[in-house]
Motif scaffolding. Structure first.
Motif, short mmCIF file in Angstrom:
data_model
loop_
_atom_site.label_atom_id
_atom_site.label_comp_id
_atom_site.label_asym_id
_atom_site.label_seq_id
_atom_site.Cartn_x
_atom_site.Cartn_y
_atom_site.Cartn_z
N MET A 49 0.83 -26.82 54.09
CA MET A 49 1.73 -26.48 53.00
C MET A 49 3.11 -26.25 53.57
N ASN A 50 4.11 -26.57 52.76
CA ASN A 50 5.47 -26.27 53.21
C ASN A 50 5.74 -24.78 52.99
N GLN A 51 6.86 -24.30 53.49
CA GLN A 51 7.17 -22.87 53.44
C GLN A 51 7.28 -22.36 52.01
N GLU A 52 7.85 -23.16 51.12
CA GLU A 52 7.98 -22.75 49.72
C GLU A 52 6.60 -22.55 49.07
N GLU A 53 5.67 -23.47 49.34
CA GLU A 53 4.32 -23.36 48.79
C GLU A 53 3.61 -22.13 49.34
N GLU A 54 3.74 -21.89 50.65
CA GLU A 54 3.10 -20.71 51.26
C GLU A 54 3.64 -19.43 50.64
N ASP A 55 4.96 -19.36 50.49
CA ASP A 55 5.57 -18.16 49.89
C ASP A 55 5.07 -17.94 48.47
N LEU A 56 4.99 -19.03 47.70
CA LEU A 56 4.53 -18.92 46.31
C LEU A 56 3.06 -18.48 46.25
N VAL A 57 2.23 -19.03 47.11
CA VAL A 57 0.82 -18.62 47.14
C VAL A 57 0.72 -17.13 47.46
N CYS A 58 1.45 -16.67 48.45
CA CYS A 58 1.40 -15.25 48.84
C CYS A 58 1.89 -14.34 47.71
N ARG A 59 3.00 -14.72 47.07
CA ARG A 59 3.52 -13.91 45.97
C ARG A 59 2.57 -13.90 44.77
N MET A 60 2.03 -15.07 44.44
CA MET A 60 1.11 -15.15 43.31
C MET A 60 -0.17 -14.38 43.58
N HIS A 61 -0.65 -14.46 44.82
CA HIS A 61 -1.89 -13.73 45.15
C HIS A 61 -1.68 -12.23 45.00
N LYS A 62 -0.51 -11.73 45.35
CA LYS A 62 -0.23 -10.30 45.16
C LYS A 62 -0.26 -9.93 43.69
N LEU A 63 0.19 -10.85 42.84
CA LEU A 63 0.25 -10.59 41.40
C LEU A 63 -1.10 -10.75 40.70
N VAL A 64 -1.81 -11.83 40.99
CA VAL A 64 -3.00 -12.18 40.21
C VAL A 64 -4.30 -12.15 41.00
N GLY A 65 -4.23 -11.94 42.31
CA GLY A 65 -5.45 -11.88 43.12
C GLY A 65 -6.05 -13.26 43.36
N ASP A 66 -7.37 -13.33 43.38
CA ASP A 66 -8.09 -14.56 43.73
C ASP A 66 -8.24 -15.53 42.56
N ARG A 67 -7.27 -15.63 41.72
CA ARG A 67 -7.34 -16.55 40.58
C ARG A 67 -6.70 -17.87 41.00
N TRP A 68 -7.47 -18.64 41.78
CA TRP A 68 -6.96 -19.84 42.43
C TRP A 68 -6.50 -20.90 41.44
N ARG A 113 -1.47 -29.55 43.83
CA ARG A 113 -2.45 -28.75 44.58
C ARG A 113 -3.61 -28.36 43.68
N THR A 114 -4.81 -28.37 44.26
CA THR A 114 -5.98 -27.95 43.50
C THR A 114 -6.32 -26.51 43.85
N ALA A 115 -7.15 -25.91 43.01
CA ALA A 115 -7.60 -24.54 43.26
C ALA A 115 -8.37 -24.45 44.57
N GLU A 116 -9.15 -25.49 44.86
CA GLU A 116 -9.92 -25.51 46.10
C GLU A 116 -9.01 -25.53 47.32
N GLU A 117 -7.92 -26.31 47.26
CA GLU A 117 -6.98 -26.35 48.38
C GLU A 117 -6.31 -25.00 48.58
N ILE A 118 -5.92 -24.37 47.49
CA ILE A 118 -5.25 -23.07 47.58
C ILE A 118 -6.20 -22.03 48.17
N GLU A 119 -7.43 -22.00 47.70
CA GLU A 119 -8.40 -21.04 48.23
C GLU A 119 -8.68 -21.30 49.70
N ARG A 120 -8.86 -22.57 50.07
CA ARG A 120 -9.14 -22.92 51.47
C ARG A 120 -7.96 -22.51 52.35
N PHE A 121 -6.73 -22.76 51.90
CA PHE A 121 -5.54 -22.34 52.64
C PHE A 121 -5.55 -20.83 52.84
#
Length: 78
Positions: free
Chosen positions: A35-54, A64-72
């Protein structure tokens, strides 16, 4: 006489039952998700907000798929 006869049920090992009903894949078998840096940042911020809702997180990242996000997430944080 008691109308309700109790029959002995065989005990099942909960660990064995769980392993036979689900197939777990070790992280070594997973292909790394780049993932590029923007995607990583977004995943981290979203995970803080919504948890494991891939699915919800993946909906915010085009292509991106939910499986890719969870695997990352699992590979990065374990």
């Amino acid at each position: 006489m008691d109308k309700h006869l109790r029959t002995k049920q065989p005990k099942t090992d909960p660990i064995l039952a769980a392993s036979s009903s689900t197939e777990e894949v070790s992280s070594l078998e997973w292909e790394a998700v780049n993932m590029n840096q923007e995607e990583e940042d977004l995943v981290c911020r979203m995970h803080k907000l919504v948890g494991d809702r891939w699915e919800l997180i993946a909906g915010r990242i085009p292509g991106r798929t939910a499986e890719e996000i969870e695997r990352f997430w699992v590979m990065k944080n374990n």
